[in-house]
Design an enzyme around this catalytic site. Sequence first.
Site, PDB file in Angstrom:
ATOM      1  N   MET A  27      24.644  20.262   7.609  1.00 31.55           N
ATOM      2  CA  MET A  27      23.233  20.377   7.217  1.00 31.55           C
ATOM      3  C   MET A  27      22.566  19.002   7.320  1.00 31.55           C
ATOM      4  O   MET A  27      21.510  18.772   6.716  1.00 31.55           O
ATOM      5  CB  MET A  27      23.111  20.932   5.799  1.00 31.55           C
ATOM      6  CG  MET A  27      23.688  22.345   5.692  1.00 31.55           C
ATOM      7  SD  MET A  27      22.953  23.338   4.387  1.00 31.55           S
ATOM      8  CE  MET A  27      23.287  22.344   2.960  1.00 31.55           C
ATOM      9  N   HIS A  34      31.251  13.458   6.808  1.00 29.72           N
ATOM     10  CA  HIS A  34      30.910  14.212   8.018  1.00 29.72           C
ATOM     11  C   HIS A  34      31.452  13.504   9.267  1.00 29.72           C
ATOM     12  O   HIS A  34      31.946  14.141  10.194  1.00 29.72           O
ATOM     13  CB  HIS A  34      29.389  14.299   8.190  1.00 29.72           C
ATOM     14  CG  HIS A  34      28.688  15.109   7.154  1.00 29.72           C
ATOM     15  ND1 HIS A  34      27.857  14.556   6.212  1.00 29.72           N
ATOM     16  CD2 HIS A  34      28.676  16.444   6.927  1.00 29.72           C
ATOM     17  CE1 HIS A  34      27.359  15.508   5.447  1.00 29.72           C
ATOM     18  NE2 HIS A  34      27.838  16.658   5.852  1.00 29.72           N
ATOM     19  N   LYS A 149      36.542  19.174   1.041  1.00 30.18           N
ATOM     20  CA  LYS A 149      35.814  19.020  -0.225  1.00 30.18           C
ATOM     21  C   LYS A 149      35.226  20.376  -0.629  1.00 30.18           C
ATOM     22  O   LYS A 149      35.213  20.745  -1.777  1.00 30.18           O
ATOM     23  CB  LYS A 149      34.713  17.972  -0.146  1.00 30.18           C
ATOM     24  CG  LYS A 149      34.209  17.646  -1.549  1.00 30.18           C
ATOM     25  CD  LYS A 149      32.995  16.806  -1.573  1.00 30.18           C
ATOM     26  CE  LYS A 149      31.791  17.500  -1.119  1.00 30.18           C
ATOM     27  NZ  LYS A 149      30.938  18.131  -2.085  1.00 30.18           N
ATOM     28  N   ARG A 187      24.633  15.173  -1.587  1.00 31.39           N
ATOM     29  CA  ARG A 187      23.885  15.258  -2.847  1.00 31.39           C
ATOM     30  C   ARG A 187      24.158  14.079  -3.771  1.00 31.39           C
ATOM     31  O   ARG A 187      23.455  13.929  -4.779  1.00 31.39           O
ATOM     32  CB  ARG A 187      24.191  16.575  -3.551  1.00 31.39           C
ATOM     33  CG  ARG A 187      23.608  17.785  -2.808  1.00 31.39           C
ATOM     34  CD  ARG A 187      23.724  19.070  -3.604  1.00 31.39           C
ATOM     35  NE  ARG A 187      22.922  20.132  -3.035  1.00 31.39           N
ATOM     36  CZ  ARG A 187      23.400  21.143  -2.287  1.00 31.39           C
ATOM     37  NH1 ARG A 187      24.687  21.210  -2.015  1.00 31.39           N
ATOM     38  NH2 ARG A 187      22.584  22.072  -1.819  1.00 31.39           N
TER      39      ARG A 187
HETATM   40  O1  PAF Z   1      29.044  22.667   4.563  1.00 31.73           O
HETATM   41  C1  PAF Z   1      27.879  22.698   4.996  1.00 31.73           C
HETATM   42  O2  PAF Z   1      27.260  21.669   5.276  1.00 31.73           O
HETATM   43  C2  PAF Z   1      27.196  24.053   5.186  1.00 31.73           C
HETATM   44  O3  PAF Z   1      27.552  24.947   4.187  1.00 31.73           O
HETATM   45  C3  PAF Z   1      27.414  24.648   6.580  1.00 31.73           C
HETATM   46  C4  PAF Z   1      28.876  24.975   6.829  1.00 31.73           C
HETATM   47  C5  PAF Z   1      26.910  23.690   7.637  1.00 31.73           C
HETATM   48  C6  PAF Z   1      26.623  25.959   6.719  1.00 31.73           C
HETATM   49  O4  PAF Z   1      25.258  25.750   6.552  1.00 31.73           O
END
Ligand code: PAF
Length: 284
Positions: A27, A34, A149, A187
């Site tokens: 997201m 990430h 996580k 967050r």
């Molecule tokens: O983990 C996330 O960032 C979200 O839940 C995902 C898997 C991209 C789905 O919107």
Amino acid sequence: MDVHESIEELRAGLRSRPRPVVFVPTMGALHAGHLSLVRLARIRAGERGTVVVSIFVNPSQFAPHEDFATYPRPLANDLSLCREAGADLVFTPAREMMEAPDASVRVLEEDLSRELCGKSRPHFFAGVCTVVSKLFHVVAPDAAVFGEKDFQQLAVIRRMVRDLLWPIEIIPGPIVREADGLAMSSRNQYLDGESRRQAVVLSRALHIARTALDQGERDPQRLRKLLLDELQGAPLARIDYVEIVDPDALRPLPVIGSQVLIALAVWFGSTRLIDNLCMRNLPT
Ligand code: PAF
């Protein structure tokens, strides 16, 4: 690295790219956690394969009272991080591209989704499964990477892929932590100074639980009390749940055998943090 906003462009871009295609759905508001997933994708894809990252803040996984409107969207920075981490293609669809205004189909996982976070966020996993299904259809990956996580999300996605017969390998990415132990999350940036200082209590509680398990503790009630005592020592922490469950079924364990998942969800003000510890192959 190519950036595509439309499904047609992405599909056309993918046609000329070699397989395997390895996919990292996100997201955005990317952090080192990430980026570790993108690097894992790069390793799985090899030098020749193709790494696709999607950046889409999915409205359907937020309840009306949650933070969809304020969720951070630093797109330019995200794109340069994707480039540095080795992505080949980034998909940044607009909301209208992903969701018809009268959409009436959803993908529901009806077992694992009901446990843990499913109790306090009952809308969440249907939103995740639906959007991940759409993204899988668009990207048609050979493999996809999800972070540990969000342990329950990973379990639900694995179940969805198994039950819908998708030939997609799901690769787990280990939790990445800040220097003081706080699990990385987009967050975390919502936390004010004092909440941020106290938020380390989640990883500290898990560390205490790990030590107890290493020392042979197998009683879930005693373990839970250790966790609660530690969490309650942080005055700003408001506990959503502290669960000691089987890591496959996600159901509470009456007694701890060879494997356990300790899952925590704790509020600091209006920010809900999750963290977990999964141990397998415990001596019984
Ligand atoms: O983990 C996330 O960032 C979200 O839940 C995902 C898997 C991209 C789905 O919107």
